[in-house]
Design a protein around this motif. Structure first.
Motif, PDB file in Angstrom:
ATOM      1  N   CYS A  62      32.491  44.674  74.379  1.00 51.71           N
ATOM      2  CA  CYS A  62      30.702  44.987  75.004  1.00 51.71           C
ATOM      3  C   CYS A  62      30.621  44.508  76.452  1.00 51.71           C
ATOM      4  O   CYS A  62      30.840  43.890  76.854  1.00 51.71           O
ATOM      5  N   GLN A  63      29.809  45.786  76.962  1.00 50.65           N
ATOM      6  CA  GLN A  63      29.863  45.649  78.530  1.00 50.65           C
ATOM      7  C   GLN A  63      28.739  46.292  78.718  1.00 50.65           C
ATOM      8  O   GLN A  63      27.953  46.866  78.225  1.00 50.65           O
ATOM      9  N   ARG A  64      27.673  45.352  79.588  1.00 53.67           N
ATOM     10  CA  ARG A  64      26.113  45.992  79.757  1.00 53.67           C
ATOM     11  C   ARG A  64      26.212  47.274  79.849  1.00 53.67           C
ATOM     12  O   ARG A  64      27.406  47.917  81.268  1.00 53.67           O
ATOM     13  N   THR A  65      25.228  48.239  80.008  1.00 54.22           N
ATOM     14  CA  THR A  65      25.318  49.759  79.852  1.00 54.22           C
ATOM     15  C   THR A  65      24.561  50.047  81.461  1.00 54.22           C
ATOM     16  O   THR A  65      24.787  51.046  82.224  1.00 54.22           O
ATOM     17  N   ASP A  66      23.586  48.812  82.568  1.00 53.08           N
ATOM     18  CA  ASP A  66      23.073  48.854  83.350  1.00 53.08           C
ATOM     19  C   ASP A  66      24.045  48.653  84.039  1.00 53.08           C
ATOM     20  O   ASP A  66      23.714  48.541  86.159  1.00 53.08           O
ATOM     21  N   GLU A  69      29.721  51.745  88.212  1.00 47.94           N
ATOM     22  CA  GLU A  69      30.462  51.712  88.837  1.00 47.94           C
ATOM     23  C   GLU A  69      31.300  51.338  89.382  1.00 47.94           C
ATOM     24  O   GLU A  69      30.963  50.794  90.704  1.00 47.94           O
ATOM     25  N   ASN A  70      32.288  50.005  89.945  1.00 48.88           N
ATOM     26  CA  ASN A  70      32.889  49.788  90.726  1.00 48.88           C
ATOM     27  C   ASN A  70      32.331  47.943  91.217  1.00 48.88           C
ATOM     28  O   ASN A  70      32.281  47.469  92.467  1.00 48.88           O
ATOM     29  N   ALA A  71      31.703  47.723  89.615  1.00 46.58           N
ATOM     30  CA  ALA A  71      31.359  46.705  90.462  1.00 46.58           C
ATOM     31  C   ALA A  71      31.760  45.733  88.919  1.00 46.58           C
ATOM     32  O   ALA A  71      33.000  45.906  88.260  1.00 46.58           O
ATOM     33  N   TYR A  72      31.667  44.315  89.097  1.00 49.47           N
ATOM     34  CA  TYR A  72      31.809  43.446  88.263  1.00 49.47           C
ATOM     35  C   TYR A  72      30.725  42.024  87.761  1.00 49.47           C
ATOM     36  O   TYR A  72      29.890  42.365  88.449  1.00 49.47           O
ATOM     37  N   LEU A  73      30.767  41.652  86.873  1.00 52.70           N
ATOM     38  CA  LEU A  73      30.323  40.789  86.001  1.00 52.70           C
ATOM     39  C   LEU A  73      29.850  39.809  86.851  1.00 52.70           C
ATOM     40  O   LEU A  73      31.149  38.968  86.692  1.00 52.70           O
ATOM     41  N   GLY A  75      28.661  36.593  85.926  1.00 53.63           N
ATOM     42  CA  GLY A  75      28.659  35.598  84.554  1.00 53.63           C
ATOM     43  C   GLY A  75      26.885  35.297  85.159  1.00 53.63           C
ATOM     44  O   GLY A  75      27.006  33.347  84.716  1.00 53.63           O
ATOM     45  N   SER A  76      26.437  35.046  86.079  1.00 55.00           N
ATOM     46  CA  SER A  76      25.032  33.985  87.028  1.00 55.00           C
ATOM     47  C   SER A  76      23.842  34.973  86.038  1.00 55.00           C
ATOM     48  O   SER A  76      23.930  36.371  86.120  1.00 55.00           O
ATOM     49  N   SER A  77      23.185  34.318  85.669  1.00 57.88           N
ATOM     50  CA  SER A  77      21.286  34.384  85.481  1.00 57.88           C
ATOM     51  C   SER A  77      20.875  35.019  86.091  1.00 57.88           C
ATOM     52  O   SER A  77      19.701  35.120  86.028  1.00 57.88           O
ATOM     53  N   TYR A  78      21.087  34.775  87.616  1.00 58.98           N
ATOM     54  CA  TYR A  78      20.146  34.488  88.782  1.00 58.98           C
ATOM     55  C   TYR A  78      21.262  36.320  88.843  1.00 58.98           C
ATOM     56  O   TYR A  78      22.060  36.975  89.130  1.00 58.98           O
ATOM     57  N   GLY A  79      19.383  37.026  90.016  1.00 59.88           N
ATOM     58  CA  GLY A  79      19.868  37.755  90.676  1.00 59.88           C
ATOM     59  C   GLY A  79      19.989  39.433  88.995  1.00 59.88           C
ATOM     60  O   GLY A  79      19.747  39.179  88.286  1.00 59.88           O
ATOM     61  N   SER A  80      21.002  40.153  90.180  1.00 64.08           N
ATOM     62  CA  SER A  80      21.208  41.527  89.096  1.00 64.08           C
ATOM     63  C   SER A  80      22.262  41.195  87.696  1.00 64.08           C
ATOM     64  O   SER A  80      22.579  41.657  86.808  1.00 64.08           O
ATOM     65  N   GLY A  81      23.159  39.571  88.644  1.00 66.25           N
ATOM     66  CA  GLY A  81      24.527  39.525  87.362  1.00 66.25           C
ATOM     67  C   GLY A  81      25.454  39.810  87.413  1.00 66.25           C
ATOM     68  O   GLY A  81      26.242  39.894  87.286  1.00 66.25           O
ATOM     69  N   TRP A  82      25.543  40.935  88.637  1.00 68.06           N
ATOM     70  CA  TRP A  82      27.308  41.891  88.610  1.00 68.06           C
ATOM     71  C   TRP A  82      27.075  42.397  90.870  1.00 68.06           C
ATOM     72  O   TRP A  82      25.680  42.333  91.594  1.00 68.06           O
ATOM     73  N   GLU A  83      28.286  42.199  91.080  1.00 67.65           N
ATOM     74  CA  GLU A  83      28.308  41.997  92.842  1.00 67.65           C
ATOM     75  C   GLU A  83      29.511  43.654  92.042  1.00 67.65           C
ATOM     76  O   GLU A  83      30.265  43.775  91.589  1.00 67.65           O
ATOM     77  N   CYS A  84      29.573  44.286  93.689  1.00 67.37           N
ATOM     78  CA  CYS A  84      30.260  45.437  93.888  1.00 67.37           C
ATOM     79  C   CYS A  84      32.033  44.891  93.956  1.00 67.37           C
ATOM     80  O   CYS A  84      32.533  43.542  95.079  1.00 67.37           O
ATOM     81  N   ASN A  85      32.662  45.524  93.749  1.00 64.81           N
ATOM     82  CA  ASN A  85      33.920  45.138  93.519  1.00 64.81           C
ATOM     83  C   ASN A  85      34.360  45.017  95.155  1.00 64.81           C
ATOM     84  O   ASN A  85      33.337  45.727  96.177  1.00 64.81           O
ATOM     85  N   HIS A  86      36.009  44.622  95.583  1.00 65.46           N
ATOM     86  CA  HIS A  86      36.215  44.583  97.277  1.00 65.46           C
ATOM     87  C   HIS A  86      36.253  45.538  97.298  1.00 65.46           C
ATOM     88  O   HIS A  86      36.898  47.004  97.520  1.00 65.46           O
ATOM     89  N   GLY A  87      35.645  46.283  99.191  1.00 65.03           N
ATOM     90  CA  GLY A  87      35.268  47.323  99.247  1.00 65.03           C
ATOM     91  C   GLY A  87      34.444  47.968  99.305  1.00 65.03           C
ATOM     92  O   GLY A  87      34.508  49.423  99.521  1.00 65.03           O
ATOM     93  N   PHE A  88      33.380  48.246  98.186  1.00 61.21           N
ATOM     94  CA  PHE A  88      32.132  48.586  97.865  1.00 61.21           C
ATOM     95  C   PHE A  88      31.411  47.407  98.046  1.00 61.21           C
ATOM     96  O   PHE A  88      31.466  46.488  99.112  1.00 61.21           O
ATOM     97  N   GLN A  89      30.030  48.600  98.997  1.00 57.51           N
ATOM     98  CA  GLN A  89      28.478  47.408  99.118  1.00 57.51           C
ATOM     99  C   GLN A  89      27.848  48.485  98.016  1.00 57.51           C
ATOM    100  O   GLN A  89      27.602  49.490  97.795  1.00 57.51           O
ATOM    101  N   ASN A  90      27.418  47.016  97.559  1.00 55.87           N
ATOM    102  CA  ASN A  90      25.939  47.976  97.240  1.00 55.87           C
ATOM    103  C   ASN A  90      24.667  48.560  98.100  1.00 55.87           C
ATOM    104  O   ASN A  90      23.923  48.338  98.650  1.00 55.87           O
ATOM    105  N   VAL A  91      24.205  49.661  97.311  1.00 53.92           N
ATOM    106  CA  VAL A  91      23.750  50.456  98.195  1.00 53.92           C
ATOM    107  C   VAL A  91      22.527  50.880  97.496  1.00 53.92           C
ATOM    108  O   VAL A  91      23.026  52.135  96.639  1.00 53.92           O
ATOM    109  N   GLY A  92      21.709  50.897  96.923  1.00 52.72           N
ATOM    110  CA  GLY A  92      20.605  51.241  95.599  1.00 52.72           C
ATOM    111  C   GLY A  92      21.030  50.522  94.670  1.00 52.72           C
ATOM    112  O   GLY A  92      20.786  52.122  93.466  1.00 52.72           O
ATOM    113  N   GLU A  93      21.338  49.597  94.477  1.00 54.33           N
ATOM    114  CA  GLU A  93      21.773  49.762  93.084  1.00 54.33           C
ATOM    115  C   GLU A  93      23.216  49.853  92.405  1.00 54.33           C
ATOM    116  O   GLU A  93      23.480  50.688  91.402  1.00 54.33           O
TER     117      GLU A  93
END
Length: 260
Positions: A62-66, A69-73, A75-93
């Motif tokens: 079971c993986q989150r629908t939101d 791509e190129n992100a990982y969970l 496991g924290s309840s703070y923030g969005s709960g996910w971050e971008c993989n190495h070599g990627f950056q968050n631009v507009g979610e």
């Protein structure tokens, strides 16, 4: 007598099965009592994996629908709960790949790029940092700076030769002029002028005047005057003034005894 071994064996097996079922229900009961829900649960005899709302079955998990791509969970309840993989950056979610320009490299954090040595960032590119003639590039605390060779000083973006006057020498310290006068001379508009040492004084290059009064004398403009020590007093540690002896106290230019 009837054989009771078979009955005892069936009873022990039933007890084991019953105990196993109880142990399987304990986690479910704990979850229900805590008021939380499992992100996924097995659908019994129907087969397959049924995920809760906001999750979907991907390759048997079971993986989150939101989750972009190129992100990982995290496991924290703070923030969005996910971050971008190495070599990627968050631009507009959305996790976009970091484009590393020429003469640059991806930082170890994986979320930005940096210019190579002898290059500096200008916008989204790395331009070569060219040292001037008679100069060099030095990296200090992660920043690249241009310094001039010995005998030169920086003016704007160039390194110009230092003109040392007569009776002077190049300075080991980075001064505005880049030179200092020899002992016995002091800097003036015309260059290095001889120091006129008054009576009861000696050369002292660490002072602005170039000379210092002997002990028992103090400077008064361009000469040294004697320190007049009153009765019941002595010269101070520097030798250019006086202090009262114990148990006397200073009153104007005299030392008076303290009367109980």
């Amino acid at each position: 007598m009837p054989d009771r071994s078979g009955l005892r064996l069936r009873f022990n097996r039933s007890l084991i099965v019953f105990t196993h079922c109880i142990l399987c229900l304990i986690p479910t009961l704990l979850v229900l009592l805590s008021g939380t829900q499992l992100p996924a649960q097995v659908a019994g005899n129907a087969g397959g994996l049924v995920c809760d709302e906001g999750f979907e079955n991907k390759n048997g998990s079971c993986q989150r629908t939101d989750l972009p791509e190129n992100a990982y969970l995290t496991g924290s309840s703070y923030g969005s709960g996910w971050e971008c993989n190495h070599g990627f950056q968050n631009v507009g979610e959305i996790c976009e790949e970091i484009i590393v320009p020429k003469n640059a490299y991806l930082a170890s954090t994986g979320d930005q790029w940096k210019c190579n040595r002898l290059f500096q960032r200008v916008g989204e590119e790395c331009e070569e940092l060219i040292a001037p003639e008679n100069g060099y590039v030095e990296t200090r605390f992660g920043a690249q700076e241009i310094h001039c060779n010995w005998g030169f000083r920086k003016e704007n973006q160039d390194c110009v030769a230092i003109e040392v006057p007569k009776n002077g020498r190049l300075s080991d310290k980075r001064s505005s002029d880049g030179w200092v006068c020899f002992r016995g001379y002091r800097a003036a508009e015309s260059g290095c002028e001889p120091v006129a040492v008054p009576q009861h004084a000696y050369l002292a290059p660490e002072t602005y005047s170039g000379w210092k009064c002997e002990r028992g004398f103090r400077a008064n403009r361009d000469r040294c005057v004697a320190v007049l020590v009153p009765s019941n007093a002595h010269l101070n540690r520097r030798g250019d003034g006086w202090e009262c002896n114990q148990p006397f106290t200073r009153q104007n230019d005299k030392c008076t005894e303290n009367v109980p």
